[in-house]
Motif scaffolding. Structure first.
Motif, PDB file in Angstrom:
ATOM      1  N   THR A 138      91.503 -41.184 -14.785  1.00 32.85           N
ATOM      2  CA  THR A 138      90.637 -40.528 -15.291  1.00 32.85           C
ATOM      3  C   THR A 138      88.595 -41.446 -15.211  1.00 32.85           C
ATOM      4  N   ASP A 139      89.261 -42.355 -14.163  1.00 33.91           N
ATOM      5  CA  ASP A 139      87.711 -42.566 -13.709  1.00 33.91           C
ATOM      6  C   ASP A 139      87.158 -43.501 -15.691  1.00 33.91           C
ATOM      7  N   THR A 140      87.404 -43.726 -16.305  1.00 35.46           N
ATOM      8  CA  THR A 140      87.072 -44.281 -17.183  1.00 35.46           C
ATOM      9  C   THR A 140      86.460 -45.849 -17.767  1.00 35.46           C
ATOM     10  N   TYR A 141      85.889 -46.148 -17.400  1.00 35.64           N
ATOM     11  CA  TYR A 141      85.475 -47.672 -17.976  1.00 35.64           C
ATOM     12  C   TYR A 141      86.180 -48.434 -19.248  1.00 35.64           C
ATOM     13  N   ALA A 142      87.287 -49.613 -19.018  1.00 36.20           N
ATOM     14  CA  ALA A 142      87.967 -50.233 -19.822  1.00 36.20           C
ATOM     15  C   ALA A 142      87.230 -52.005 -19.792  1.00 36.20           C
ATOM     16  N   ALA A 143      87.608 -52.476 -20.584  1.00 32.40           N
ATOM     17  CA  ALA A 143      87.424 -53.987 -20.917  1.00 32.40           C
ATOM     18  C   ALA A 143      88.291 -54.950 -21.972  1.00 32.40           C
ATOM     19  N   VAL A 144      88.778 -56.011 -21.925  1.00 35.18           N
ATOM     20  CA  VAL A 144      89.201 -56.746 -22.860  1.00 35.18           C
ATOM     21  C   VAL A 144      88.080 -57.413 -23.573  1.00 35.18           C
ATOM     22  N   GLU A 145      88.219 -58.243 -24.755  1.00 37.28           N
ATOM     23  CA  GLU A 145      87.248 -58.768 -25.948  1.00 37.28           C
ATOM     24  C   GLU A 145      87.740 -60.095 -25.454  1.00 37.28           C
ATOM     25  N   PHE A 146      87.569 -60.553 -24.083  1.00 37.06           N
ATOM     26  CA  PHE A 146      87.356 -62.365 -24.257  1.00 37.06           C
ATOM     27  C   PHE A 146      86.653 -62.312 -24.444  1.00 37.06           C
ATOM     28  N   HIS A 147      85.753 -63.504 -26.001  1.00 40.67           N
ATOM     29  CA  HIS A 147      84.938 -63.602 -26.541  1.00 40.67           C
ATOM     30  C   HIS A 147      84.532 -64.959 -26.165  1.00 40.67           C
ATOM     31  N   LYS A 148      85.649 -65.591 -25.303  1.00 40.95           N
ATOM     32  CA  LYS A 148      85.127 -66.952 -25.093  1.00 40.95           C
ATOM     33  C   LYS A 148      84.179 -67.132 -23.680  1.00 40.95           C
ATOM     34  N   ARG A 149      83.814 -66.109 -22.944  1.00 39.36           N
ATOM     35  CA  ARG A 149      83.585 -66.335 -22.200  1.00 39.36           C
ATOM     36  C   ARG A 149      82.627 -65.566 -22.135  1.00 39.36           C
ATOM     37  N   TRP A 150      81.615 -66.157 -23.214  1.00 39.29           N
ATOM     38  CA  TRP A 150      80.277 -65.792 -23.726  1.00 39.29           C
ATOM     39  C   TRP A 150      80.155 -66.614 -24.307  1.00 39.29           C
ATOM     40  N   ASP A 151      81.191 -67.840 -24.781  1.00 40.68           N
ATOM     41  CA  ASP A 151      80.822 -69.235 -25.520  1.00 40.68           C
ATOM     42  C   ASP A 151      80.119 -70.194 -24.660  1.00 40.68           C
ATOM     43  N   GLU A 152      79.157 -70.676 -24.937  1.00 41.60           N
ATOM     44  CA  GLU A 152      77.802 -71.439 -23.725  1.00 41.60           C
ATOM     45  C   GLU A 152      78.540 -72.653 -23.517  1.00 41.60           C
ATOM     46  N   THR A 153      79.384 -73.375 -24.509  1.00 46.30           N
ATOM     47  CA  THR A 153      80.437 -75.037 -24.252  1.00 46.30           C
ATOM     48  C   THR A 153      81.141 -74.527 -22.678  1.00 46.30           C
ATOM     49  N   ASN A 154      81.988 -73.360 -22.678  1.00 51.12           N
ATOM     50  CA  ASN A 154      83.211 -72.351 -21.304  1.00 51.12           C
ATOM     51  C   ASN A 154      82.064 -72.254 -20.859  1.00 51.12           C
ATOM     52  N   LEU A 155      80.727 -71.904 -20.543  1.00 48.70           N
ATOM     53  CA  LEU A 155      79.890 -71.702 -19.090  1.00 48.70           C
ATOM     54  C   LEU A 155      79.499 -72.886 -18.684  1.00 48.70           C
ATOM     55  N   ILE A 156      78.773 -73.391 -19.156  1.00 46.27           N
ATOM     56  CA  ILE A 156      79.064 -75.352 -19.204  1.00 46.27           C
ATOM     57  C   ILE A 156      80.106 -75.644 -17.262  1.00 46.27           C
ATOM     58  N   THR A 157      81.555 -75.097 -18.620  1.00 47.64           N
ATOM     59  CA  THR A 157      82.649 -76.124 -17.562  1.00 47.64           C
ATOM     60  C   THR A 157      82.751 -75.415 -16.210  1.00 47.64           C
TER      61      THR A 157
END
Ligand SMILES: NC(=O)c1ccc[n+]([C@@H]2O[C@H](COP(=O)([O-])OP(=O)(O)OC[C@H]3O[C@@H](n4cnc5c(N)ncnc54)[C@H](O)[C@@H]3O)[C@@H](O)[C@H]2O)c1
Length: 393
Positions: free
Chosen positions: A138-157
């Motif tokens: 159906t060409d429909t965008y979908a994603a999963v709410e993996f919010h740890k990808r937005w945590d700054e401490t993980n972005l440093i890692t």
């Protein structure tokens, strides 16, 4: 924008004083600077109508938003399909127990509704693949709410790994546990259909994939049980996983291990105790995701470690209360992506390069599926199927 929310539980409404309720708070915050015409929450029981109304009134009062939400009771995915034929939405957020993600998300994608699903995408890889196929059809965008990808401490890692500051990554160690009140009380209705690794450990599987882009190869998982079972919940007390990954750029192997439990004492100083370590040939990063340095001691609550960075109502520079944190960022990003998709500013393909879209989220679903199989085979090694469509680096 018209938004549909499936589920009226703690993550949506913050019911039973479980906190802010990330999803409605986040949409309300987003609506302060963008057009949100209507939010419709659907779940099974009509009793949820007052919970939703009270939650929205509290949020509007707290952050000065003017969100309008109505409630609709729907008993099954088939009823949702009927409902969607008469009611159009720009997007949906699915926040119901793990084992129901598949049926409801399938109904949404089959009807072309762009969707954000709370983690895990699905407990089995077959279901996840079926959702990916529905998305493509159906060409429909979908994603999963993996919010740890937005945590700054993980972005440093992530940056330190990418810059080579740790050298070649050798191993990844995760400790993650939650108070026993969660399986026994908060999620009493469905905790026996999930387990601590599938429900929470999956966050750190997705995180390692996000940090490195490595490919999971095989796992061995053992569980302990007794405490929850004695109290009538058929789920593991703790789950222990050894998971091997491959760095696709040079074929080197990385070992990760996860120790997770769902029986922390209710006196634990936070709902979740979580920390991880990444060790490489030239350095090591240790991240304590519970103890963020904010300790609250009181007669009524004992000692609490607070995390002000996930989902919080905090004042801005003008003293106005705003809903903030990496939980909010993750949901607000999805809503912004929907607007950009609708305006032709981006495409699903482009978003797939950086977002936890369905294809990317199949990696962690493949792992929890393999872990659940190994748990049932007394720790036997189980290969994690390769997700062929991913362009491994
Ligand atoms: N609580 C959190 O902090 C958090 C964070 C991230 C993701 N999640 C995820 O959100 C999902 C739900 O979590 P929650 O905290 O809101 O749980 P919850 O138990 O508080 O709420 C579950 C909701 O699902 C609905 N529901 C239950 N059975 C249903 C059925 N058969 N058909 C339709 N609806 C049904 C219930 O009415 C309720 O509205 C889980 O997958 C969880 O992993 C929760």
């Amino acid at each position: 924008m018209k938004i549909l929310i499936i589920g009226a539980g703690m993550y949506v409404t913050g019911r039973n004083n479980t906190g802010t309720g990330t999803i409605l708070s986040s949409i309300a915050q987003y609506s302060k600077s963008a057009n949100v015409e209507q939010v419709t929450v659907v779940a099974r029981s009509q009793n949820n109508a007052s919970v939703v109304a009270e939650s929205v009134a509290r949020i509007n009062k707290t952050i000065g938003s003017n969100l309008k939400a109505n409630y609709q009771s729907l008993a099954s995915p088939a009823e949702l399909t009927n409902y969607l034929s008469a009611n159009k939405f720009d997007c949906a957020i699915v926040s119901i127990p793990d084992h129901l993600h598949f049926q409801y998300t399938k109904a949404l994608l089959d009807n072309g509704v762009k969707s954000l699903v709370v983690k895990p995408l699905t407990p089995t890889l077959n279901e996840g693949v079926e959702l990916l196929n529905a998305q493509k059809a159906t060409d429909t965008y979908a994603a999963v709410e993996f919010h740890k990808r937005w945590d700054e401490t993980n972005l440093i890692t992530r940056r330190y790994i990418q810059e080579g500051k740790l050298g070649q990554v050798l191993y990844y160690e995760v400790g993650y546990s939650q108070r026993i009140s969660i399986p026994l009380e908060t999620f009493k209705g469905w905790s026996d259909k999930s387990n601590i690794f599938q429900y929470l450990g999956v966050h750190y599987v997705d995180l390692f994939y996000f940090l490195t882009g490595y490919k999971p190869l095989r796992c061995s998982a053992l569980g302990t049980n007794g405490v929850l079972r004695e109290k009538g919940v058929e789920s593991w007390d703790s789950v222990h996983v050894m998971l091997e990954w491959e760095n696709p750029s040079d074929g080197s192997r990385v070992v990760s291990n996860f120790n997770t439990n769902w029986i922390d004492p209710n006196t634990s100083s936070a709902m979740s105790d979580q920390r991880y370590k990444v060790v490489g040939t030239k350095g090591r990063l240790e991240i304590d995701q519970k103890n963020r340095g904010v300790e609250f001691v009181s007669e009524s609550e004992g000692i609490q470690q607070l995390n002000p960075y996930f989902s919080e109502y905090l004042a801005d520079a003008d003293g106005l209360i705003q809903f903030q944190g990496y939980g909010h960022k993750s949901i607000a990003q999805f809503l912004t992506d929907i607007v950009d998709l609708n305006n032709g500013k981006t495409t699903s393909e482009k978003l797939g390069k950086t977002r936890p879209d369905l294809l990317s989220s199949l990696v962690s679903t493949a792992v929890i599926d393999a872990v659940n199989q190994s748990l049932n085979k007394n720790g036997a090694w189980v290969n994690v199927p390769e997700i062929e469509e991913i362009k491994w680096k």
